[in-house]
Design a protein around this motif. Structure first.
Motif, short mmCIF file in Angstrom:
data_model
loop_
_atom_site.label_atom_id
_atom_site.label_comp_id
_atom_site.label_asym_id
_atom_site.label_seq_id
_atom_site.Cartn_x
_atom_site.Cartn_y
_atom_site.Cartn_z
N PRO A 110 0.81 -1.23 0.00
CA PRO A 110 0.00 0.00 0.00
C PRO A 110 0.84 1.27 0.00
O PRO A 110 0.52 2.24 -0.72
CB PRO A 110 -0.82 -0.14 1.29
CG PRO A 110 -0.90 -1.60 1.53
CD PRO A 110 0.41 -2.16 1.07
N PHE A 111 1.93 1.27 0.79
CA PHE A 111 2.80 2.45 0.81
C PHE A 111 3.48 2.63 -0.54
O PHE A 111 3.57 3.76 -1.06
CB PHE A 111 3.86 2.29 1.91
CG PHE A 111 4.90 3.36 1.90
CD1 PHE A 111 4.62 4.64 2.37
CD2 PHE A 111 6.17 3.10 1.40
CE1 PHE A 111 5.59 5.64 2.35
CE2 PHE A 111 7.14 4.09 1.37
CZ PHE A 111 6.84 5.37 1.85
N ILE A 138 6.75 1.55 -11.56
CA ILE A 138 6.69 1.11 -10.16
C ILE A 138 5.26 0.76 -9.76
O ILE A 138 5.02 -0.21 -9.02
CB ILE A 138 7.26 2.21 -9.23
CG1 ILE A 138 8.73 2.47 -9.56
CG2 ILE A 138 7.13 1.80 -7.77
CD1 ILE A 138 9.63 1.25 -9.40
N LEU A 139 4.29 1.53 -10.25
CA LEU A 139 2.89 1.24 -9.94
C LEU A 139 2.47 -0.11 -10.51
O LEU A 139 1.80 -0.90 -9.83
CB LEU A 139 2.01 2.35 -10.49
CG LEU A 139 0.50 2.19 -10.28
CD1 LEU A 139 0.16 2.14 -8.80
CD2 LEU A 139 -0.26 3.33 -10.96
N VAL A 140 2.86 -0.39 -11.75
CA VAL A 140 2.50 -1.68 -12.36
C VAL A 140 3.17 -2.83 -11.62
O VAL A 140 2.54 -3.86 -11.32
CB VAL A 140 2.91 -1.68 -13.85
CG1 VAL A 140 2.76 -3.08 -14.45
CG2 VAL A 140 2.08 -0.68 -14.64
N LEU A 141 4.46 -2.67 -11.29
CA LEU A 141 5.17 -3.72 -10.56
C LEU A 141 4.56 -3.95 -9.18
O LEU A 141 4.39 -5.11 -8.75
CB LEU A 141 6.65 -3.34 -10.43
CG LEU A 141 7.56 -4.35 -9.71
CD1 LEU A 141 7.57 -5.67 -10.45
CD2 LEU A 141 8.97 -3.80 -9.58
N THR A 142 4.22 -2.87 -8.49
CA THR A 142 3.60 -3.00 -7.18
C THR A 142 2.25 -3.70 -7.27
O THR A 142 1.91 -4.55 -6.43
CB THR A 142 3.42 -1.61 -6.54
OG1 THR A 142 4.69 -0.97 -6.43
CG2 THR A 142 2.81 -1.72 -5.16
N TRP A 194 1.37 -7.18 -5.43
CA TRP A 194 0.28 -7.09 -4.45
C TRP A 194 -0.81 -8.10 -4.79
O TRP A 194 -1.30 -8.84 -3.93
CB TRP A 194 -0.26 -5.67 -4.44
CG TRP A 194 -1.13 -5.35 -3.26
CD1 TRP A 194 -1.61 -6.21 -2.32
CD2 TRP A 194 -1.63 -4.05 -2.90
NE1 TRP A 194 -2.37 -5.55 -1.39
CE2 TRP A 194 -2.40 -4.22 -1.71
CE3 TRP A 194 -1.50 -2.78 -3.45
CZ2 TRP A 194 -3.03 -3.17 -1.09
CZ3 TRP A 194 -2.13 -1.72 -2.82
CH2 TRP A 194 -2.89 -1.91 -1.65
N TRP A 195 -1.22 -8.15 -6.06
CA TRP A 195 -2.23 -9.12 -6.47
C TRP A 195 -1.72 -10.55 -6.34
O TRP A 195 -2.50 -11.46 -6.07
CB TRP A 195 -2.67 -8.83 -7.90
CG TRP A 195 -3.37 -7.51 -8.04
CD1 TRP A 195 -4.03 -6.82 -7.07
CD2 TRP A 195 -3.46 -6.70 -9.22
NE1 TRP A 195 -4.52 -5.64 -7.56
CE2 TRP A 195 -4.19 -5.53 -8.88
CE3 TRP A 195 -3.00 -6.84 -10.51
CZ2 TRP A 195 -4.47 -4.53 -9.78
CZ3 TRP A 195 -3.28 -5.83 -11.43
CH2 TRP A 195 -4.00 -4.70 -11.07
N ARG A 196 -0.42 -10.75 -6.54
CA ARG A 196 0.15 -12.09 -6.32
C ARG A 196 -0.05 -12.52 -4.88
O ARG A 196 -0.42 -13.67 -4.61
CB ARG A 196 1.64 -12.05 -6.66
CG ARG A 196 2.38 -13.36 -6.42
CD ARG A 196 3.85 -13.11 -6.16
NE ARG A 196 4.05 -12.27 -4.97
CZ ARG A 196 5.23 -11.78 -4.60
NH1 ARG A 196 6.30 -12.01 -5.34
NH2 ARG A 196 5.35 -11.06 -3.50
N ASP A 197 0.17 -11.61 -3.93
CA ASP A 197 -0.04 -11.94 -2.52
C ASP A 197 -1.50 -12.24 -2.23
O ASP A 197 -1.82 -13.15 -1.44
CB ASP A 197 0.45 -10.78 -1.64
CG ASP A 197 1.96 -10.64 -1.64
OD1 ASP A 197 2.64 -11.55 -2.17
OD2 ASP A 197 2.46 -9.62 -1.13
#
Length: 272
Positions: free
Chosen positions: A25-26, A59-63, A67-70
């Motif tokens: 989220p950060f 960075i937004l796409v990678l995050t 995040w969705w993987r988790d």
């Protein structure tokens, strides 16, 4: 010691999902800040804006991916998405789609505000003088048929998953994604041959902003369905566990409905 273990077991015996601490989220909020700062800087002619825009977007796409993987791990392998948690997620996606509806209403409001009572600066007519509009019976009508067909195929996939027919579900999702890509390609072609541009007054701005926002939702929905296809292929979506696909299907039907309003109001009625 046994009393401690029994107390812990009782404490964990609840249907809710207590999310573990996560940096995503950060990272997502920071990348959005860099992305928007770079976009505004680029629009104002600063050279560093282009770099910040691309860097923040990457960075937004990678995050988003990690995040969705988790989230997929929590739902598929850890069993954290209980029936009650899935109910909360359903409420969440309904509220999200409602917020998207309100967003589109604001742009439709701008369109109808100018088209229902065009002012003197527009020549008291709609479309404004000098604007050559699209023929709604050509590319727009073809895109309408394509998107309605994609709504049928995603419903086919939904029923196939519910009844445990994995192969039909995969086939229907492939058809849906291909139709979505065809729609996006035709939309880009329409933009390329458009006889007006974004800066051509209120008609150009409302047309490109509204249809462009819908096109962005089509791209996001296509990625959503593509992830569902990969998960279905890897046996992560089953008849008993398929909320991720349901969310994608609801989102896709929302995209279909918005396009019908766009076709009727902007392409057909707006050109009468």
């Amino acid at each position: 010691m046994s009393n401690l273990n029994s107390n812990l077991a009782i404490y964990n015996r609840h249907p809710f999902h207590l999310v573990d601490p996560s940096p995503w989220p950060f990272m997502a909020s920071l990348s959005v800040l860099v992305f928007l700062f770079g976009l505004v800087s680029y629009l104002h002619g600063f050279k560093v804006g282009n770099f910040l825009f691309v860097f923040g977007l990457c960075i937004l796409v990678l995050t988003s991916v990690v995040w969705w993987r988790d989230v997929i791990r929590e739902s598929t392998y850890e069993g954290s998405h209980t029936v009650l948690v899935q109910l909360g997620l359903r409420y969440g996606i309904v509220l999200f789609i409602f917020s998207e509806v309100m967003l589109f209403i604001s742009f439709f409001w701008a369109f109808f505000h100018s088209s229902l009572s065009p002012g003197v600066e527009l020549g008291m007519i709609w479309p404004p003088q000098g604007i050559s509009i699209f023929d709604p019976c050509q590319v727009p009508f073809l895109n309408t048929i394509i998107l309605l067909l994609s709504g049928c195929t995603v419903t086919w996939a939904h029923h196939a998953i519910i009844h445990g027919n994995r192969n039909q579900g995969i086939l229907a999702l492939v058809f849906t994604i291909l139709l979505a890509l065809l729609f996006t390609g035709l939309q880009f072609y329409e933009y390329k041959i458009a006889p007006f541009c974004l800066s051509d007054g209120i008609y150009g701005s409302t047309f490109f902003i509204t249809t462009g926002l819908h096109g962005l939702h089509v791209i996001v929905g296509t990625l959503f369905l593509l992830v569902c296809l990969v998960r279905l292929y890897n046996y992560q979506i089953t008849a008993q566990h398929h909320f991720g696909f349901e969310a994608a299907a609801w989102y896709w039907h929302f995209v279909d409905v918005v396009w019908l309003f766009l076709f009727v109001s902007v392409y057909w009625w707006g050109g009468i």
